[in-house]
Design a protein around this motif. Structure first.
Motif, PDB file in Angstrom:
ATOM      1  N   TYR A 109     -26.671 -24.837   0.153  1.00 10.87           N
ATOM      2  CA  TYR A 109     -25.607 -26.170  -0.194  1.00 10.87           C
ATOM      3  C   TYR A 109     -26.398 -27.517   0.559  1.00 10.87           C
ATOM      4  CZ  TYR A 109     -22.686 -22.917  -2.228  1.00 10.87           C
ATOM      5  OH  TYR A 109     -22.040 -22.061  -3.401  1.00 10.87           O
ATOM      6  N   GLY A 110     -26.972 -27.893   1.391  1.00 10.94           N
ATOM      7  CA  GLY A 110     -27.764 -29.167   1.915  1.00 10.94           C
ATOM      8  C   GLY A 110     -27.682 -28.996   3.286  1.00 10.94           C
ATOM      9  N   PHE A 111     -26.186 -28.246   3.490  1.00 14.08           N
ATOM     10  CA  PHE A 111     -26.119 -28.282   5.167  1.00 14.08           C
ATOM     11  C   PHE A 111     -26.776 -26.714   5.467  1.00 14.08           C
ATOM     12  CE2 PHE A 111     -22.185 -27.375   2.746  1.00 14.08           C
ATOM     13  CZ  PHE A 111     -21.802 -25.471   3.248  1.00 14.08           C
ATOM     14  N   SER A 112     -27.409 -26.151   4.801  1.00  9.41           N
ATOM     15  CA  SER A 112     -27.064 -24.967   5.000  1.00  9.41           C
ATOM     16  C   SER A 112     -28.434 -24.265   4.095  1.00  9.41           C
ATOM     17  CB  SER A 112     -26.184 -24.028   5.165  1.00  9.41           C
ATOM     18  OG  SER A 112     -26.630 -22.309   5.558  1.00  9.41           O
ATOM     19  N   THR A 113     -29.128 -23.796   4.281  1.00 10.31           N
ATOM     20  CA  THR A 113     -29.894 -22.937   3.109  1.00 10.31           C
ATOM     21  C   THR A 113     -29.504 -21.819   2.416  1.00 10.31           C
ATOM     22  OG1 THR A 113     -31.148 -21.990   5.489  1.00 10.31           O
ATOM     23  CG2 THR A 113     -32.320 -24.182   4.006  1.00 10.31           C
ATOM     24  N   ARG A 114     -28.972 -21.496   3.125  1.00 10.69           N
ATOM     25  CA  ARG A 114     -28.303 -20.213   2.557  1.00 10.69           C
ATOM     26  C   ARG A 114     -26.606 -19.940   3.070  1.00 10.69           C
ATOM     27  NH1 ARG A 114     -28.830 -17.141  -1.851  1.00 10.69           N
ATOM     28  NH2 ARG A 114     -28.754 -14.683  -1.863  1.00 10.69           N
ATOM     29  N   PHE A 115     -25.940 -19.945   2.509  1.00  9.50           N
ATOM     30  CA  PHE A 115     -24.111 -20.077   2.921  1.00  9.50           C
ATOM     31  C   PHE A 115     -23.430 -19.277   1.651  1.00  9.50           C
ATOM     32  CE2 PHE A 115     -19.978 -22.301   3.182  1.00  9.50           C
ATOM     33  CZ  PHE A 115     -19.287 -22.036   3.389  1.00  9.50           C
ATOM     34  N   THR A 116     -22.739 -18.987   2.534  1.00  7.03           N
ATOM     35  CA  THR A 116     -21.041 -18.282   1.226  1.00  7.03           C
ATOM     36  C   THR A 116     -19.869 -18.185   1.772  1.00  7.03           C
ATOM     37  OG1 THR A 116     -20.728 -17.031  -0.414  1.00  7.03           O
ATOM     38  CG2 THR A 116     -21.774 -16.081   1.606  1.00  7.03           C
ATOM     39  N   TRP A 117     -18.579 -18.355   0.980  1.00  3.07           N
ATOM     40  CA  TRP A 117     -17.711 -18.276   1.662  1.00  3.07           C
ATOM     41  C   TRP A 117     -17.136 -17.264   0.774  1.00  3.07           C
ATOM     42  CZ3 TRP A 117     -14.840 -23.946   2.885  1.00  3.07           C
ATOM     43  CH2 TRP A 117     -13.640 -23.316   3.620  1.00  3.07           C
ATOM     44  N   LEU A 118     -16.154 -16.287   1.771  1.00  2.00           N
ATOM     45  CA  LEU A 118     -15.518 -14.774   0.687  1.00  2.00           C
ATOM     46  C   LEU A 118     -14.043 -15.045   1.134  1.00  2.00           C
ATOM     47  CD1 LEU A 118     -16.052 -12.622   2.470  1.00  2.00           C
ATOM     48  CD2 LEU A 118     -18.215 -12.845   1.516  1.00  2.00           C
ATOM     49  N   SER A 119     -13.623 -13.910   1.020  1.00  2.50           N
ATOM     50  CA  SER A 119     -12.186 -13.116   1.057  1.00  2.50           C
ATOM     51  C   SER A 119     -12.388 -12.326   0.665  1.00  2.50           C
ATOM     52  CB  SER A 119     -10.552 -14.170   0.022  1.00  2.50           C
ATOM     53  OG  SER A 119     -10.745 -15.114   0.645  1.00  2.50           O
ATOM     54  N   ASP A 120     -11.879 -11.032   1.741  1.00  2.00           N
ATOM     55  CA  ASP A 120     -12.350 -10.159   1.447  1.00  2.00           C
ATOM     56  C   ASP A 120     -11.116  -9.006   1.400  1.00  2.00           C
ATOM     57  OD1 ASP A 120     -10.433  -9.227   3.797  1.00  2.00           O
ATOM     58  OD2 ASP A 120     -11.581  -9.204   5.793  1.00  2.00           O
ATOM     59  N   ARG A 121     -11.717  -7.942   1.756  1.00  2.00           N
ATOM     60  CA  ARG A 121     -10.078  -7.182  -0.069  1.00  2.00           C
ATOM     61  C   ARG A 121      -8.282  -7.081   1.230  1.00  2.00           C
ATOM     62  NH1 ARG A 121     -13.661  -2.270   2.462  1.00  2.00           N
ATOM     63  NH2 ARG A 121     -12.552  -0.988   3.648  1.00  2.00           N
ATOM     64  N   PHE A 122      -9.092  -7.536   2.729  1.00  4.83           N
ATOM     65  CA  PHE A 122      -7.299  -7.331   2.617  1.00  4.83           C
ATOM     66  C   PHE A 122      -6.661  -8.950   3.140  1.00  4.83           C
ATOM     67  CE2 PHE A 122     -10.205  -4.611   4.798  1.00  4.83           C
ATOM     68  CZ  PHE A 122      -9.069  -2.917   4.589  1.00  4.83           C
ATOM     69  N   GLY A 123      -7.312 -10.243   2.133  1.00  3.23           N
ATOM     70  CA  GLY A 123      -7.061 -11.612   2.115  1.00  3.23           C
ATOM     71  C   GLY A 123      -8.080 -12.339   2.996  1.00  3.23           C
ATOM     72  N   VAL A 124      -8.475 -11.908   4.496  1.00  8.83           N
ATOM     73  CA  VAL A 124      -8.940 -12.685   4.820  1.00  8.83           C
ATOM     74  C   VAL A 124      -9.782 -13.640   4.365  1.00  8.83           C
ATOM     75  CG1 VAL A 124      -9.936 -12.504   7.715  1.00  8.83           C
ATOM     76  CG2 VAL A 124      -8.211 -11.223   6.732  1.00  8.83           C
ATOM     77  N   SER A 125     -10.392 -14.693   5.062  1.00  4.58           N
ATOM     78  CA  SER A 125     -11.500 -15.675   4.804  1.00  4.58           C
ATOM     79  C   SER A 125     -12.485 -15.927   5.271  1.00  4.58           C
ATOM     80  CB  SER A 125     -10.839 -16.656   4.840  1.00  4.58           C
ATOM     81  OG  SER A 125     -12.324 -18.016   3.771  1.00  4.58           O
ATOM     82  N   TRP A 126     -13.778 -15.885   4.974  1.00  2.00           N
ATOM     83  CA  TRP A 126     -15.058 -15.919   6.222  1.00  2.00           C
ATOM     84  C   TRP A 126     -15.858 -16.454   5.542  1.00  2.00           C
ATOM     85  CZ3 TRP A 126     -15.467 -12.087   9.718  1.00  2.00           C
ATOM     86  CH2 TRP A 126     -14.313 -10.534   9.597  1.00  2.00           C
ATOM     87  N   GLN A 127     -16.870 -17.175   6.017  1.00  2.00           N
ATOM     88  CA  GLN A 127     -17.965 -18.088   5.905  1.00  2.00           C
ATOM     89  C   GLN A 127     -19.267 -17.638   6.638  1.00  2.00           C
ATOM     90  OE1 GLN A 127     -17.500 -22.417   5.865  1.00  2.00           O
ATOM     91  NE2 GLN A 127     -15.060 -22.201   7.288  1.00  2.00           N
ATOM     92  N   LEU A 128     -20.112 -17.244   5.858  1.00  2.00           N
ATOM     93  CA  LEU A 128     -20.895 -16.696   6.356  1.00  2.00           C
ATOM     94  C   LEU A 128     -22.503 -17.587   6.133  1.00  2.00           C
ATOM     95  CD1 LEU A 128     -21.009 -13.195   4.002  1.00  2.00           C
ATOM     96  CD2 LEU A 128     -20.547 -13.872   6.478  1.00  2.00           C
ATOM     97  N   ASN A 129     -22.738 -18.101   7.127  1.00  2.00           N
ATOM     98  CA  ASN A 129     -24.246 -18.780   7.343  1.00  2.00           C
ATOM     99  C   ASN A 129     -25.301 -17.742   7.475  1.00  2.00           C
ATOM    100  OD1 ASN A 129     -25.501 -21.956   7.017  1.00  2.00           O
ATOM    101  ND2 ASN A 129     -25.019 -21.795   9.038  1.00  2.00           N
ATOM    102  N   LEU A 130     -26.597 -18.457   7.006  1.00  2.00           N
ATOM    103  CA  LEU A 130     -27.933 -17.972   7.591  1.00  2.00           C
ATOM    104  C   LEU A 130     -28.411 -19.030   8.709  1.00  2.00           C
ATOM    105  CD1 LEU A 130     -29.937 -15.920   7.486  1.00  2.00           C
ATOM    106  CD2 LEU A 130     -30.737 -17.258   5.735  1.00  2.00           C
ATOM    107  N   ALA A 131     -28.754 -18.725  10.085  1.00  2.00           N
ATOM    108  CA  ALA A 131     -28.458 -19.968  10.938  1.00  2.00           C
ATOM    109  C   ALA A 131     -30.233 -20.460  10.703  1.00  2.00           C
ATOM    110  CB  ALA A 131     -29.139 -19.121  12.632  1.00  2.00           C
TER     111      ALA A 131
END
Length: 131
Positions: A109-131
């Motif tokens: 996404y430009g700010f990161s070479t590998r990034f995703t944003w998701l909500s798990d099965r419980f509804g909690v939101s997570w952003q994962l970024n490859l450092a």
């Protein structure tokens, strides 16, 4: 006395299942305290009255709310994870994303070479970024 700011997650009956899942995903993670509602208390017997757990050394608390609300988790607040390897990124993406919802698919996404944003099965939101 120093103040402590701790994220508090409110679930609707599945707090223990969620925290056991989260603790299984991260190193330096543990359930520190798990207190359940007993007979005659406001919450459903056996549900989580108050729990404390750690993920990667950071403290969290959670409850199963005895009060029904017209709201749940929102992606406006999310847990941000700096992944140290592509393997860790993919493992967490697959496990946290199972039966959840992808808000931003894995990409550069430009700010990161590998990034995703998701909500798990419980509804909690997570952003994962490859450092």
């Amino acid at each position: 006395m120093p103040h402590h700011v701790t994220p508090q997650l409110m679930f609707d009956g599945n707090a223990e299942q969620a925290i056991r899942f989260y603790v299984s995903l991260f190193e330096e993670a543990e359930i520190v305290r798990l207190e359940r509602y007993g007979p005659g208390e406001p919450g459903s017997e056996g549900s989580v009255k108050q729990a404390e757990f750690t993920l990667a050394g950071r403290r969290y608390t959670c409850i199963d709310s005895p009060v029904k609300h017209d709201f749940t988790f929102t992606p406006s607040i999310s847990l941000f994870v700096e992944c140290e390897s592509a393997g860790e990124f993919e493992r967490l993406r697959e496990q946290l994303g199972a039966d959840g919802e992808t808000l931003m698919p894995p990409d550069d996404y430009g700010f990161s070479t590998r990034f995703t944003w998701l909500s798990d099965r419980f509804g909690v939101s997570w952003q994962l970024n490859l450092a």
